[in-house]
Scaffold this motif. Structure first.
Motif, PDB file in Angstrom:
ATOM      1  N   ASN A 131       0.831  -1.215   0.000  1.00  0.00           N
ATOM      2  CA  ASN A 131       0.000   0.000   0.000  1.00  0.00           C
ATOM      3  C   ASN A 131       0.857   1.252   0.000  1.00  0.00           C
ATOM      4  N   ALA A 132       1.868   1.285   0.853  1.00  0.00           N
ATOM      5  CA  ALA A 132       2.767   2.458   0.896  1.00  0.00           C
ATOM      6  C   ALA A 132       3.507   2.591  -0.434  1.00  0.00           C
ATOM      7  N   MET A 133       3.928   1.469  -0.989  1.00  0.00           N
ATOM      8  CA  MET A 133       4.702   1.490  -2.239  1.00  0.00           C
ATOM      9  C   MET A 133       3.856   1.982  -3.410  1.00  0.00           C
ATOM     10  N   ASN A 134       2.551   1.697  -3.352  1.00  0.00           N
ATOM     11  CA  ASN A 134       1.667   2.137  -4.439  1.00  0.00           C
ATOM     12  C   ASN A 134       1.599   3.654  -4.539  1.00  0.00           C
ATOM     13  N   LYS A 135       2.042   4.338  -3.484  1.00  0.00           N
ATOM     14  CA  LYS A 135       2.036   5.813  -3.522  1.00  0.00           C
ATOM     15  C   LYS A 135       3.256   6.366  -4.256  1.00  0.00           C
ATOM     16  N   MET A 136       4.212   5.505  -4.556  1.00  0.00           N
ATOM     17  CA  MET A 136       5.423   5.967  -5.257  1.00  0.00           C
ATOM     18  C   MET A 136       5.076   6.258  -6.719  1.00  0.00           C
ATOM     19  N   PRO A 137       5.658   7.328  -7.295  1.00  0.00           N
ATOM     20  CA  PRO A 137       5.354   7.632  -8.699  1.00  0.00           C
ATOM     21  C   PRO A 137       5.856   6.540  -9.643  1.00  0.00           C
ATOM     22  N   GLY A 138       5.157   6.416 -10.768  1.00  0.00           N
ATOM     23  CA  GLY A 138       5.458   5.346 -11.728  1.00  0.00           C
ATOM     24  C   GLY A 138       6.893   5.351 -12.229  1.00  0.00           C
ATOM     25  N   PHE A 139       7.493   6.547 -12.371  1.00  0.00           N
ATOM     26  CA  PHE A 139       8.830   6.599 -12.994  1.00  0.00           C
ATOM     27  C   PHE A 139       9.933   5.982 -12.133  1.00  0.00           C
ATOM     28  N   VAL A 140       9.651   5.721 -10.839  1.00  0.00           N
ATOM     29  CA  VAL A 140      10.715   5.121 -10.011  1.00  0.00           C
ATOM     30  C   VAL A 140      10.775   3.599 -10.180  1.00  0.00           C
ATOM     31  N   TRP A 141       9.746   3.037 -10.829  1.00  0.00           N
ATOM     32  CA  TRP A 141       9.667   1.571 -10.894  1.00  0.00           C
ATOM     33  C   TRP A 141      10.399   0.995 -12.094  1.00  0.00           C
TER      34      TRP A 141
END
Ligand SMILES: NC(=O)c1ccc[n+]([C@@H]2O[C@H](COP(=O)([O-])OP(=O)(O)OC[C@H]3O[C@@H](n4cnc5c(N)ncnc54)[C@H](OP(=O)(O)O)[C@@H]3O)[C@@H](O)[C@H]2O)c1
Length: 283
Positions: free
Chosen positions: A203-213
């Motif tokens: 859940n916390a990780m889903n808040k990270m912006p797409g470009f970091v993945w």
């Protein structure tokens, strides 16, 4: 008369999901035979079936729990018994223990060291000299950009463990290069896999912006190209993470520690009475 290319065999730990599974698919598509290990046997069997059908690879499934200190030696014995020769080792199995250091029982912390430090070092110790005897080998140790951080509070052992993997790989690269064995540490940033589900942080990780993945197959491609080319022992995936690691390397550790310190609020403040400047200001 055309010479037939020898088929190499790769041993991949943590092949039941994420980066390990992507690695198995990548190497099978390039005519490697595989030895796959992890705890979830059904997942490994399913993957073996997929790769045999799609690429005709010979895939051996050897389920192991790397928490067991006997597992690396048992793996080596099982491989020897089957008369297999490992040309390519991917030390990938891993996870993180989330929460303050003292909150998890010592056994959980010790298990993490066993899986991500001792087993990695032991598998290199077993297979690197065997590869060197034949004059050819590849070892890919999956570390993390966390290896460059001075600390990871509430994931206490993660940065130290990955820093160990990084330094071990660099030492081995120097020792084995002249004997035909290339060793690298791969340092991905956030990568799509089950890692954060296992850690309970999705859940916390889903808040990270797409470009970091990062995508697993990209991490794998970077690793394979680098280990084949043998020019450097450290691979950092993507421009963003290379820039971050550059910053991590130039900033003083104490500043980085302060910036990432979720425990800053717990620093013991001097009571006003013991602080002459504040006591004066209060008057
Ligand atoms: N995902 C990221 O953001 C990220 C970033 C940097 C580095 N990494 C590193 O990448 C590596 C692979 O992780 P991933 O992202 O692909 O995560 P993942 O999808 O959760 O895969 C982890 C693998 O490790 C295996 N494993 C865990 N504990 C094990 C044990 N006790 N014995 C044997 N195998 C075990 C799991 O298999 P079983 O559960 O079936 O045993 C699974 O196959 C790890 O070393 C991780 O630290 C990940």
């Amino acid at each position: 008369m055309s010479e037939t290319k020898p088929r190499f065999t790769a041993l991949i730990t943590g092949a039941s999901s994420g980066i390990g599974r992507d690695y198995a698919r990548y190497l099978a598509a390039r005519d490697y035979d595989l030895v796959l290990t992890a705890r979830r046997t059904e997942r490994l069997e399913e993957l073996a079936k997929e790769l045999k059908t799609a690429f005709g690879s010979k895939v051996t499934v050897l389920p192991m729990d790397l928490i067991d200190p006997a597992a690396p030696a048992q793996l080596a014995t099982a491989i020897k018994r089957r008369r297999l020769k490992i040309d390519y080792l991917v030390n990938n199995a891993g996870y993180e223990v989330v929460g303050r250091y003292e909150k998890a029982p010592w056994q959980a912390q010790a298990d993490m060291i066993q899986v991500m430090v001792t087993a990695v070092a032991q598998l290199c110790h077993i297979f690197a000299p065997l590869m060197a005897e034949g004059g050819h080998g590849r070892i890919v140790n999956i570390a993390s950009v966390a290896a460059f951080l001075p600390g990871t509070p509430s994931r206490t052992l993660y940065a130290p463990v990955k820093a160990f993997v990084l330094r071990l790989s660099q030492s081995l690269a120097l020792e084995f290069k002249s004997r035909g064995v290339n060793v690298i540490a791969v340092c991905p940033g956030f990568t799509w896999s089950e890692f954060h589900d296992v850690a309970g942080t999705r859940n916390a990780m889903n808040k990270m912006p797409g470009f970091v993945w990062l995508e697993g197959p990209r991490v794998v491609n970077d690793a394979h190209v680098a280990v084949e080319n043998g020019k450097g022992a450290v691979v950092i995936n993507g421009l963003l993470y290379r820039a971050l690691v550059f910053c991590f390397n130039v900033l003083p550790d104490n500043l980085m520690n302060w910036m990432s310190g979720s425990d800053r609020g717990n620093a013991v403040k001097k009571p006003a009475a013991q602080n002459p400047a504040r006591a004066k200001a209060k008057k």
